[in-house]
Design an enzyme around this catalytic site. Structure first.
Site, short mmCIF file in Angstrom:
data_model
loop_
_atom_site.label_atom_id
_atom_site.label_comp_id
_atom_site.label_asym_id
_atom_site.label_seq_id
_atom_site.Cartn_x
_atom_site.Cartn_y
_atom_site.Cartn_z
N HIS A 190 0.79 -1.02 -0.09
CA HIS A 190 0.07 0.08 0.09
C HIS A 190 0.81 1.35 0.01
O HIS A 190 1.92 1.40 0.58
CB HIS A 190 -0.89 -0.15 1.02
CG HIS A 190 -2.18 -0.90 0.93
ND1 HIS A 190 -2.95 -0.61 -0.07
CD2 HIS A 190 -2.47 -1.66 2.18
CE1 HIS A 190 -3.91 -1.58 0.29
NE2 HIS A 190 -3.72 -2.24 1.56
N CYS A 264 0.64 1.98 -6.08
CA CYS A 264 -0.16 2.96 -6.76
C CYS A 264 0.25 4.27 -6.89
O CYS A 264 0.94 4.88 -5.95
CB CYS A 264 -1.52 3.02 -6.11
SG CYS A 264 -2.59 1.52 -6.35
N ARG A 273 0.67 2.73 -11.73
CA ARG A 273 1.52 2.02 -10.65
C ARG A 273 2.84 2.72 -11.02
O ARG A 273 3.39 3.19 -12.02
CB ARG A 273 1.56 0.71 -11.42
CG ARG A 273 0.28 -0.09 -11.33
CD ARG A 273 -0.20 -0.28 -9.87
NE ARG A 273 -1.71 -1.02 -9.91
CZ ARG A 273 -2.74 -0.26 -9.84
NH1 ARG A 273 -2.86 0.98 -9.76
NH2 ARG A 273 -4.05 -0.82 -9.68
#
Length: 282
Positions: A190, A264, A273
């Site tokens: 994340h 991300c 990305r």
């Protein structure tokens, strides 16, 4: 007999207008209360998502790192036979753009998490010995250290959101190489919320170290290239020889031992990305 007086009704001027004004004021007051209540609820949700989930995931990841280190100190390392070469010539199963339906390079921090290569695989992993040993399920099995960022994060097999990434772990893409092995050891994490371990990987530069500890072993990779932006379906970035299928001039052209970090970008979105590549220091 007294005279009869005519009854004259008394009309109060403006009473209807005042009543309408009072009704309108009540409606506005109720609407204001609902708006404030909704705002407070949204604020609480944002605080929970951005702050509280980070707090929980960071604590969980920190505890997992300590647990791994304790278990490694208590048990001697195992020495299994080396695994087969994960590259196409060695018969491995690392995902490439030609391996059936096109998968997504999913770091798990946006919509559609878990739909990347190997989605539906095991969510985490147990502790292996040397490079190439497939780890057991349901536990982390390695520790990623990035000195430049002060990052220490557990690594588990799989990129499932709930089982791996939302715990603040880095997820090992199924089918990609083991730490230290020939091929591409590819990880997702994340960038925002749930521990956000990869939030600042955009700050990495060529020459920075990416250290991977497994029981009894340490593998040091050196950052070589950064791909600032690509699509979620650029599966080449986690291929055995990492490269971009969107930007053909991005990546590597020779077999070797690589590491890939994906997340991300831009922050708080899952539109593109961000990719960091490194090579194993010999």
């Amino acid at each position: 007999m007294p005279p009869v007086r005519d009854h004259i009704p008394v009309v109060v001027q403006g009473s209807g207008r005042r009543g309408r004004r009072a009704g309108l004021a009540g409606t506005l007051w109720a609407a204001a209360e609902l708006t404030v209540t909704a705002g407070v609820v949204v604020l609480l949700l944002v605080v929970h998502q951005v702050w509280w989930t980070n707090r929980q995931a960071l604590a969980s990841a920190r505890d997992e790192v300590h647990a791994l280190e304790r278990s490694w100190a208590e048990e001697p390392p195992r020495r299994p036979a080396p695994a087969p070469d994960p590259s196409p010539s060695g018969g491995g199963t690392a995902p490439t753009p030609d391996d059936g339906p096109e998968p997504r390079v999913d770091p798990g921090s946006g919509a559609g998490a878990g739909a990347g290569p190997g989605s539906g695989g095991s969510s985490s992993a147990g502790a292996p010995g040397r490079a190439g040993e497939p780890p057991a399920r349901e536990r982390s099995y390695a520790i990623l250290r990035i000195p430049r960022l002060g990052l220490v994060v557990p690594v588990a097999r799989g990129i499932d959101k709930r089982a791996v990434l939302d715990k603040g772990y880095a997820g090992h893409y199924p089918g990609t190489a083991a730490p230290g092995a020939r091929g591409n050891f590819a990880l997702a994490g994340h960038r925002n919320t749930h521990g956000e371990p990869f939030r600042y990987i955009n700050r990495l530069r060529a020459g920075d170290e990416l250290i991977v500890d497994v029981r009894g072993e340490r593998y040091t990779y050196v950052v070589g290239k950064v791909l600032a932006q690509t699509t979620e379906r650029d599966t080449g970035v986690i291929a055995p020889v990492p490269h971009s299928v969107v930007g053909p001039d991005q990546g590597y052209g020779e077999p070797g031992s690589y590491i890939t970090l994906t997340t991300c970008t831009p922050e708080y979105t899952s539109r593109y990305r961000l990719v960091v590549w490194g090579t194993l220091r010999s």
